[in-house]
Design an enzyme around this catalytic site. Sequence first.
Site, PDB file in Angstrom:
ATOM      1  N   GLN A 125       0.829  -1.374  -0.194  1.00  0.00           N
ATOM      2  CA  GLN A 125      -0.568  -0.128   0.041  1.00  0.00           C
ATOM      3  C   GLN A 125       0.825   1.372   0.264  1.00  0.00           C
ATOM      4  O   GLN A 125       1.412   1.333   0.928  1.00  0.00           O
ATOM      5  CB  GLN A 125      -0.567  -0.032   1.371  1.00  0.00           C
ATOM      6  CG  GLN A 125      -2.057   1.506   0.978  1.00  0.00           C
ATOM      7  CD  GLN A 125      -2.793   0.776   2.873  1.00  0.00           C
ATOM      8  OE1 GLN A 125      -2.472   0.465   3.833  1.00  0.00           O
ATOM      9  NE2 GLN A 125      -3.617   1.340   2.453  1.00  0.00           N
ATOM     10  N   GLY A 126       0.765   1.862  -1.092  1.00  0.00           N
ATOM     11  CA  GLY A 126       1.799   3.538  -1.534  1.00  0.00           C
ATOM     12  C   GLY A 126       0.928   4.426  -0.932  1.00  0.00           C
ATOM     13  O   GLY A 126       0.621   4.958  -1.969  1.00  0.00           O
ATOM     14  N   TYR A 127       0.842   4.270   0.772  1.00  0.00           N
ATOM     15  CA  TYR A 127      -0.150   5.638   0.953  1.00  0.00           C
ATOM     16  C   TYR A 127       1.003   6.695   1.356  1.00  0.00           C
ATOM     17  O   TYR A 127       0.841   7.891   1.430  1.00  0.00           O
ATOM     18  CB  TYR A 127      -1.114   5.036   2.057  1.00  0.00           C
ATOM     19  CG  TYR A 127      -2.540   4.814   1.198  1.00  0.00           C
ATOM     20  CD1 TYR A 127      -2.189   4.896   0.062  1.00  0.00           C
ATOM     21  CD2 TYR A 127      -3.612   4.695   2.354  1.00  0.00           C
ATOM     22  CE1 TYR A 127      -4.043   4.184  -0.542  1.00  0.00           C
ATOM     23  CE2 TYR A 127      -5.040   4.139   1.882  1.00  0.00           C
ATOM     24  CZ  TYR A 127      -4.763   4.555  -0.069  1.00  0.00           C
ATOM     25  OH  TYR A 127      -6.076   3.641   0.261  1.00  0.00           O
ATOM     26  N   GLU A 243     -10.929  -2.066   5.475  1.00  0.00           N
ATOM     27  CA  GLU A 243      -8.680  -2.547   6.053  1.00  0.00           C
ATOM     28  C   GLU A 243      -9.610  -2.831   7.727  1.00  0.00           C
ATOM     29  O   GLU A 243      -9.245  -3.295   7.892  1.00  0.00           O
ATOM     30  CB  GLU A 243      -7.988  -0.975   6.767  1.00  0.00           C
ATOM     31  CG  GLU A 243      -7.062  -1.174   6.973  1.00  0.00           C
ATOM     32  CD  GLU A 243      -6.299  -0.294   6.994  1.00  0.00           C
ATOM     33  OE1 GLU A 243      -4.397  -0.142   7.228  1.00  0.00           O
ATOM     34  OE2 GLU A 243      -5.920   0.708   6.648  1.00  0.00           O
ATOM     35  N   SER A 361      -3.400   8.043  12.893  1.00  0.00           N
ATOM     36  CA  SER A 361      -3.196   8.081  13.798  1.00  0.00           C
ATOM     37  C   SER A 361      -3.813   8.187  14.738  1.00  0.00           C
ATOM     38  O   SER A 361      -5.007   8.998  13.845  1.00  0.00           O
ATOM     39  CB  SER A 361      -1.748   9.581  13.909  1.00  0.00           C
ATOM     40  OG  SER A 361      -1.984  10.348  13.444  1.00  0.00           O
TER      41      SER A 361
END
Length: 382
Positions: A125-127, A243, A361
């Site tokens: 996952q490229g976030y 997710e 977060s």
Amino acid sequence: MSDDVFRQRIREWLDDNLSEHFAPLKGLGGPGREHEAFDERLEWDRYLAAAGWTCLGWPVEYGGRAASIAQQVIFHEEYARAQAPARVSHIGEELLGPTLIAFGTDAQRARFLPGINDVSDLWCQGYSEPGAGSDLAAVSTSAVLDGDSWVIDGQKVWTSLAHLADWAFVIARTEKGSKRHAGLSYLLVPMKQPGVSVRPITQLTGTSEFNEVFFDSARTESDLVVGEPGQGWKVAMGTLSFERGVSTLGQQVGFARELDAIIDVARRNGSAEDPVVREKLTRAYIGLRVMRAYALSTLGGTGDNGEDSVSKLLWANWHRGLGELAMEVVGAPSLLAHDGELDEWQRLYLFTRADTIYGGSNEIQRNIISERVLGLPREARP
């Protein structure tokens, strides 16, 4: 098939097949321990796929079982109960697959879903980026259409298992000068090409499941954008909602097993006689039951009321607290590594420091709840 019959069937299958050849894999893998027996766990995942136990909730036409939410919960609970090894295909099966089913084209689904289903393709996952961790709308990785290809430049960070992945789904800014949510696109990018470099990040645990990923004029085909170009924010939010789905119930079974083991340690070393420790163990048990009740009550929801953010806050804070409690129960020996190796409680403590950061977060989750659900004034942003 009734839920009771389904539970019995998966329980018997796991008991029968997590034996002999696969028995040594029990309990291996997972956050902070993805390096453990990776090739063997990949073999196990493919064995699961051959038996029809992957992608349970997917529609039958895409290779799934169209299992109900209740049956998906049962599978994850029984999988955790059996101490089956952590899956290596989670990102493809639980995140990208449902995203393609919901937002992808027929051609994209036909191309990629079979490889996810049989675990022949692994995804990452490229976030997150160095300047845009949980603030996904601040990404600066860019992609420019050049003929029949997107040309991608930028950097991603905290990319789980990127060093092992065949493909990545990447959020990139495809409209020059756009800001925040506008102008983002959701691209499917091959990892094994000259324009992609992966650099492992050494964690507190000494392991390196997270990575930095650098895109230097990397390319992907023009039709490998999920949803419309510039509309990637909606697709990305869809992925995040997947997710935090039914797999969290299985995660909580693992949490319960960790708590039970800590209670056993407390009984053996006498720390359970300390009223403060005993109260903390009791509170941990209550917290786990609250988490489960909340997860069950919100399954199948849209997430529009902040349920996903509340769930993330609940489990992340609880699990970080469990790591701290483990150190308190073990006492002074928890401060010493044995021949340079961490034991299970030290690893739990160190890795759970990150629980409140990855996957969104705490600060971002609280902003989502306050702004989108409670309607409070938005935080000032550049």
